[in-house]
Design a protein around this motif. Structure first.
Motif, PDB file in Angstrom:
ATOM      1  N   TYR A  14      -4.214   3.810  -2.794  1.00  0.00           N
ATOM      2  CA  TYR A  14      -5.429   3.692  -1.971  1.00  0.00           C
ATOM      3  C   TYR A  14      -6.194   5.014  -1.962  1.00  0.00           C
TER       4      TYR A  14
ATOM      5  N   LEU B 172      -6.006   9.114  12.590  1.00  0.00           N
ATOM      6  CA  LEU B 172      -6.435   7.747  12.340  1.00  0.00           C
ATOM      7  C   LEU B 172      -5.312   6.747  12.337  1.00  0.00           C
ATOM      8  N   ALA B 173      -5.727   5.557  12.689  1.00  0.00           N
ATOM      9  CA  ALA B 173      -4.804   4.444  12.627  1.00  0.00           C
ATOM     10  C   ALA B 173      -4.585   4.091  11.162  1.00  0.00           C
ATOM     11  N   LYS B 174      -3.709   3.198  11.005  1.00  0.00           N
ATOM     12  CA  LYS B 174      -3.287   2.715   9.695  1.00  0.00           C
ATOM     13  C   LYS B 174      -4.454   2.267   8.821  1.00  0.00           C
ATOM     14  N   CYS B 175      -4.347   2.523   7.530  1.00  0.00           N
ATOM     15  CA  CYS B 175      -5.333   1.989   6.612  1.00  0.00           C
ATOM     16  C   CYS B 175      -4.775   0.671   6.110  1.00  0.00           C
ATOM     17  N   TYR B 176      -5.040  -0.368   6.861  1.00  0.00           N
ATOM     18  CA  TYR B 176      -4.423  -1.670   6.612  1.00  0.00           C
ATOM     19  C   TYR B 176      -4.602  -2.160   5.179  1.00  0.00           C
ATOM     20  N   GLY B 177      -3.530  -2.299   4.472  1.00  0.00           N
ATOM     21  CA  GLY B 177      -3.529  -2.926   3.153  1.00  0.00           C
ATOM     22  C   GLY B 177      -4.674  -2.491   2.260  1.00  0.00           C
ATOM     23  N   GLY B 178      -5.026  -1.210   2.302  1.00  0.00           N
ATOM     24  CA  GLY B 178      -6.065  -0.716   1.399  1.00  0.00           C
ATOM     25  C   GLY B 178      -7.464  -1.147   1.781  1.00  0.00           C
ATOM     26  N   ASP B 179      -7.678  -1.360   3.076  1.00  0.00           N
ATOM     27  CA  ASP B 179      -9.010  -1.752   3.530  1.00  0.00           C
ATOM     28  C   ASP B 179      -9.903  -0.517   3.616  1.00  0.00           C
ATOM     29  N   VAL B 180     -10.433  -0.131   2.485  1.00  0.00           N
ATOM     30  CA  VAL B 180     -11.270   1.058   2.405  1.00  0.00           C
ATOM     31  C   VAL B 180     -12.630   0.792   3.042  1.00  0.00           C
ATOM     32  N   THR B 181     -13.064  -0.450   2.955  1.00  0.00           N
ATOM     33  CA  THR B 181     -14.358  -0.831   3.524  1.00  0.00           C
ATOM     34  C   THR B 181     -14.418  -0.517   5.015  1.00  0.00           C
ATOM     35  N   ARG B 182     -13.314  -0.824   5.686  1.00  0.00           N
ATOM     36  CA  ARG B 182     -13.256  -0.576   7.124  1.00  0.00           C
ATOM     37  C   ARG B 182     -13.458   0.909   7.436  1.00  0.00           C
ATOM     38  N   LYS B 183     -12.836   1.742   6.620  1.00  0.00           N
ATOM     39  CA  LYS B 183     -12.984   3.188   6.813  1.00  0.00           C
ATOM     40  C   LYS B 183     -14.433   3.619   6.563  1.00  0.00           C
ATOM     41  N   LYS B 184     -15.003   3.022   5.533  1.00  0.00           N
ATOM     42  CA  LYS B 184     -16.380   3.394   5.209  1.00  0.00           C
ATOM     43  C   LYS B 184     -17.329   2.975   6.326  1.00  0.00           C
TER      44      LYS B 184
ATOM     45  N   TYR C 224       1.177   6.945  13.414  1.00  0.00           N
ATOM     46  CA  TYR C 224      -0.208   6.566  13.641  1.00  0.00           C
ATOM     47  C   TYR C 224      -0.622   6.894  15.065  1.00  0.00           C
TER      48      TYR C 224
END
Lengths: 601, 366
Positions: free
Chosen positions: B247, A554-566, B188
């Motif tokens: 996170y 996976l690509a970066k989890c930008y700044g804790g954007d968990v919503t995007r992952k969900k 990544y």
């Protein structure tokens, strides 16, 4: 014949699909002021949305018009006919309700194949044929040539055929005149026991199944106790009426009339077209001849994409069946597709129409399996079984031989494409019979061809090889012994029943290879490697592999954007709803559809 | 006692737009930058820190190093005025090689920044140019040398599956990072996002080749002593990024700035991603609560914990949700034995499992 009958004319219009039948019908209605032109919606008779959109007529709608001729009022009943070969049987029914047929021929295109079949049908039914040359407003119109063509090809006198333009409203009156002058009045005895031919029926939410009838003898009115002669069932007639063009109740229908009978009949299946309606208390001696049960020609499995929609599909089919007696269906269970239905259709167009109506009118997402024809399997024990589903083909050890349906196909094409069409027909196991130049730029080619080949991708091939110019007409001509085999597709070692085919041995090898290749393209990579095999009688003839996937780096989890992952997960989960679980393999519903169209080359 | 909190600060400014980037970032005028920092400071001032002590701060972007260090200083003082910073606070900033100067590094050091994350991506100049990066290998080397002068805890980003990238590009980059004693590496896999110029170019990374490069990366880094502590993060012992770990273990963090995300007091908050709206004072675009024992919390816990080498703590899971996951999903877990490892009280992904993480998670949360 009564004075009343002498002023009735019953006729239909025969035309090639785009030669302007509906427009002409609209003009006739307009001219006789059956409806005001303000009310006149284009193509009034084509009441189904689908018909209007595709410019074809499927259901028959009769219209009563009044026309004054020599100071006397005549009742003209126009009985519409579907233009497509799939509906030949419906055509023949409506022809039997008429004494005449207006043959519409396009002044630019001339006589077309599909028309011919129906013209011959009309001639067989002793109808008076009135040729009309339409679209004379077109710059490419060649009315005199077309007149000759009608005489040469159809073999009827066209010397005084009206030259008209339905679109422009030119010369419409002349058609009405000729109808009165040339079409015979209906004979029949209005004092004899009631005898009506059902030529169609439709379902009305309030009135139930309504019969469209031509009264041959006698009289029917509200209160008459009627009886269907084929089923023996009796009903109390609630209402009789005519179409002008909306259904309008009348006091009675008598010999020679065309109209409807409503008798609180529950299902369309009880109003079988071709059946005879008589008076239960005073029945006629003999039924109208020619009643036969409609036999489906093409079968296909129909499954909901979302398995939980099975009941919706069932309801939809039940309701479609109310208005389409030709539709056949029975429950089918597939290991790959779950619960669904095996449906029988009159032909490819009918199949397409039903599928489209299910998707459009009932909002269903469907998976349909490859269409199959009806095979006759002669078993070693002397039994003959009919097989419409590849899964039911008896094992080869019990099979003596198999017969497949063959059609007499007529292909009309400009001469330029003869070569490539012959190639196609040969490829489709066609046997050449005859070729005839209709004029310098049109050729008729005759082939005997297996129906299964026409069902599989023939139209598309014909159209692409002739740049859309060639047309096809066919009718079943019989059965012929053929070396058919069952081609299976194995996914992860298991036969996927929904992908099995019955196919000629010579073609099995290459089709198997193409199928396996195509499936490799459409089945997404999954957790485990998936072998795809094509097999004939247990012998694997082709193999492909869908590699195991490795994609979630996976690509970066930008700044804790968990919503995007969900959301990504949810999307992936949503995608699974369109997948069919077959053993450990997930098959996208598109995969089943994509194999319906394959280029063998 | 006060709870620990992480702070993320988003700097949406760059000196150029990379071909693969679909994040809220771009090239903007000084006026816009000024206005932005004004809004950013007021957002920080308005946050109620009273229950918290901050133990990680992370400046991310965009490219925080692309703006004048005085902005970073200002933000830092605004934050310090609001909240107590833990004495061991991890304080990171993302920098790009071309915009790092000694002056900036000196300022960062002075205000207490103790971790630098450098965007290297690859050492192949041709590739760097083709994906729109503004630095070349030479720039990176001088940047890392400068950084090393002031900082011990330095991280570098690598991308795998880039156009034209081959195995030696990857091994060369890793060798260089080790030589320069970089303590932390994020690797990544390239993901082509809709609407990016990379997507428009029609490039799609080959799934198999990318995962081959990834295997190579994992192995090379392991040889050099870097441990994979999260699906795409590797560190020398003791140098794991504390902020990032928040996170994955669902600790609280607050994000300031355009399109920043927060998870505080059971609420997931997403700021507006519209820069001009943010400048006008609008911050929150979306906010929803996830109660600690809700099904959604369960999904999050599985999804996030499986990213880490520590894995999912089954005892904690049972305490939160009353579900014995191993029992509840026994057939799924045994069917996925290639991908999942049950290690005492932990459920972890195998190396092979990381490549199909989403599929595994979907089966576990079903």
């Amino acid at each position: 014949m009564s004075e009343r009958q002498k002023k009735i004319r019953n006729f239909c219009i025969i035309a090639h699909i785009d030669h302007g039948k509906s427009t002409l019908a609209d003009r006739l209605i307009e001219k006789t002021q059956t409806v005001s032109s303000r009310e006149l919606q284009d193509q009034l008779l084509d009441s189904m949305d689908l018909e209007r959109e595709r410019g074809i007529t499927i259901k028959l709608t009769p219209v009563r018009m009044y026309y004054e001729y020599n100071g006397e009022e005549y009742e003209l009943n126009l009985i519409d006919t579907p233009g497509h070969v799939d509906f030949t049987f419906e055509v023949s029914r409506s022809l039997r309700a008429c004494e005449g047929a207006v043959l519409v021929v396009d002044a630019a295109q001339g006589v077309e194949a599909q028309t011919l079949a129906n013209v011959y049908l009309a001639i067989d039914n002793n109808l008076e044929i009135l040729p009309v040359i339409n679209k004379i407003d077109l710059p490419s119109a060649r009315p005199e040539e077309v007149r000759r063509e009608i005489e040469d090809v159809v073999g009827i006198d066209a010397s005084d055929s009206p030259l008209v333009s339905a679109k422009e409203g030119l010369n419409i009156e002349e058609i009405l005149k000729q109808i009165v002058e040339k079409v015979p009045a209906p004979n029949g005895d209005e004092n004899a026991p009631l005898k009506c031919l059902i030529f169609d029926s439709y379902y009305d939410n309030y009135k139930g199944a309504v019969c469209l009838v031509r009264v041959i003898d006698g009289e029917v009115k509200a209160g008459t106790k009627i009886k269907m002669m084929a089923s023996g069932k009796t009903y109390d007639c609630v209402e009789v009426g005519i179409f002008n063009p909306k259904p309008t109740p009348v006091m009675s229908l008598k010999a020679g009339n065309v109209g409807y009978i409503a008798a609180s009949i529950k299902a369309i299946a009880e109003t079988a077209p071709g059946d005879t309606v008589t008076d239960a208390n005073n029945p006629t001696a003999t039924a109208c001849d020619g009643y036969k049960e409609v036999q489906p020609v093409v079968y296909s499995g129909v499954f909901p994409v979302d398995g939980s929609k099975y009941n919706d599909l069932k309801d939809a089919l039940e309701r479609l069946k109310l208005s389409d007696a030709a539709l056949f269906y029975e429950p089918e269970v597939s290991a790959a597709l779950g619960f669904g239905f095996r449906c029988g259709f009159l032909g490819l167009l009918h199949m397409e129409i039903i599928q489209e109506r299910l998707e459009r009118e009932y909002n269903l997402d469907l998976i349909t399996t490859a269409p199959s024809v009806t095979y006759k399997v002669h078993k070693t024990n002397g039994e003959i079984v009919t097989v419409t589903n590849p899964c039911n083909l008896p094992p080869t050890t019990e099979t003596l031989y198999i017969e497949e349906p063959v059609v007499a196909a007529e292909i009309f094409t400009p001469p330029t494409y003869i070569g490539s069409i012959m190639e196609l027909c040969q490829d489709k196991r066609g046997v050449f019979e005859d070729m005839q130049y209709l004029d310098s730029n049109r050729v008729k080619m005759k082939y005997q061809m297996p129906l299964s080949e026409i069902v599989f991708d023939f139209f598309d091939g014909l159209k692409s090889r002739s740049r859309g110019y060639a047309s096809l007409d066919y009718e079943l001509s019989g059965y012929s012994k053929s070396d058919m085999v069952k081609l299976d597709i194995l996914l992860n070692g298991e036969i996927c029943d929904a992908l099995s085919l019955i196919i000629h041995r010579e073609k099995a090898q290459s089709r198997g290879r193409t199928l396996a290749e195509k499936l490799k393209e459409v089945i997404p990579r999954q957790l485990f490697e998936i072998p795809i095999q094509a097999a004939i009688g247990g012998k694997v003839i082709a193999r492909e592999t869908v590699k195991a996937m490795r994609k979630d780096v996976l690509a970066k989890c930008y700044g804790g954007d968990v919503t995007r992952k969900k959301k990504l997960l949810e999307k992936q989960k949503e995608g699974k709803k369109r997948m069919r679980q077959f053993g450990s393999v997930e098959i996208p519903s598109e995969a089943f559809m994509s194999i319906l169209k394959l280029d063998d080359n | 006692m006060k709870r620990k909190l992480g702070v993320y600060i988003h700097i949406p400014f760059c000196n150029g737009k990379c071909a693969y980037c679909d994040f809220t970032s771009g090239v903007y005028s000084d006026e816009i930058k000024q206005a932005y920092f004004k809004s950013l400071i007021s957002e920080i001032m308005n946050f109620d820190f009273s229950e918290y002590v901050v133990d990680t701060v992370y400046f991310g972007g965009g490219t925080p190093s692309s703006v004048s260090a005085s902005y970073i200083t200002e933000i830092f003082y605004a934050l310090k005025a609001q909240v107590e910073l833990d004495i061991n606070c991890e304080f990171s900033i993302e920098c790009n090689p071309e915009s790092v100067t000694e002056e900036k590094l000196y300022t960062y050091k002075k205000i207490g920044i103790n971790r630098i994350s450098l965007g290297l991506q690859t050492t192949n100049n041709e590739i760097l140019k083709s994906i729109g990066r503004l630095h070349d290998l030479k720039d990176f080397i001088s940047a890392i040398d400068l950084t090393n002068k002031y900082f011990d805890n330095v991280s570098a980003d690598l991308m795998l599956g880039l156009p034209l990238q081959n195995a030696s590009d990857v091994t060369n980059a890793i060798k260089l990072l080790a030589e320069k004693s970089v303590k932390h590496v994020s690797a990544y896999g390239l993901k082509v996002e809709e609407g990016t110029s990379l997507a428009k170019s029609g490039f799609t990374p080959d799934e198999d080749f990318t995962s081959y490069l990834y295997d190579l990366t994992v192995n090379e880094l392991a040889k050099l002593g870097y441990t994979r502590y999260e699906v795409s993060n590797f560190a020398m012992p003791g140098y794991e990024c504390k902020h990032n770990k928040r996170y994955w273990n669902r600790s609280e963090y607050v994000g300031f700035g355009v399109s920043a995300h927060s998870f505080v007091k059971y609420a997931r908050i997403e700021n507006t991603s519209d820069l001009s709206e943010y400048i006008k004072g609008k911050t929150v675009a979306q906010k929803y609560f996830i109660l600690s024992n809700s099904p959604e919390a369960k999904v999050e816990m599985i999804m996030l914990a499986l990213r880490t080498s520590d894995g999912l703590d089954l005892t904690e899971f049972y305490e939160n949700f009353g579900i014995d996951l191993i029992k509840d999903k026994s057939s799924t877990i045994s069917a996925l034995s290639d991908f999942l490892i049950v290690d005492n009280t932990k459920l972890k992904l195998s190396n092979k499992g990381y490549y199909v993480m989403n599929e595994i998670i979907l089966r576990l949360i079903d």
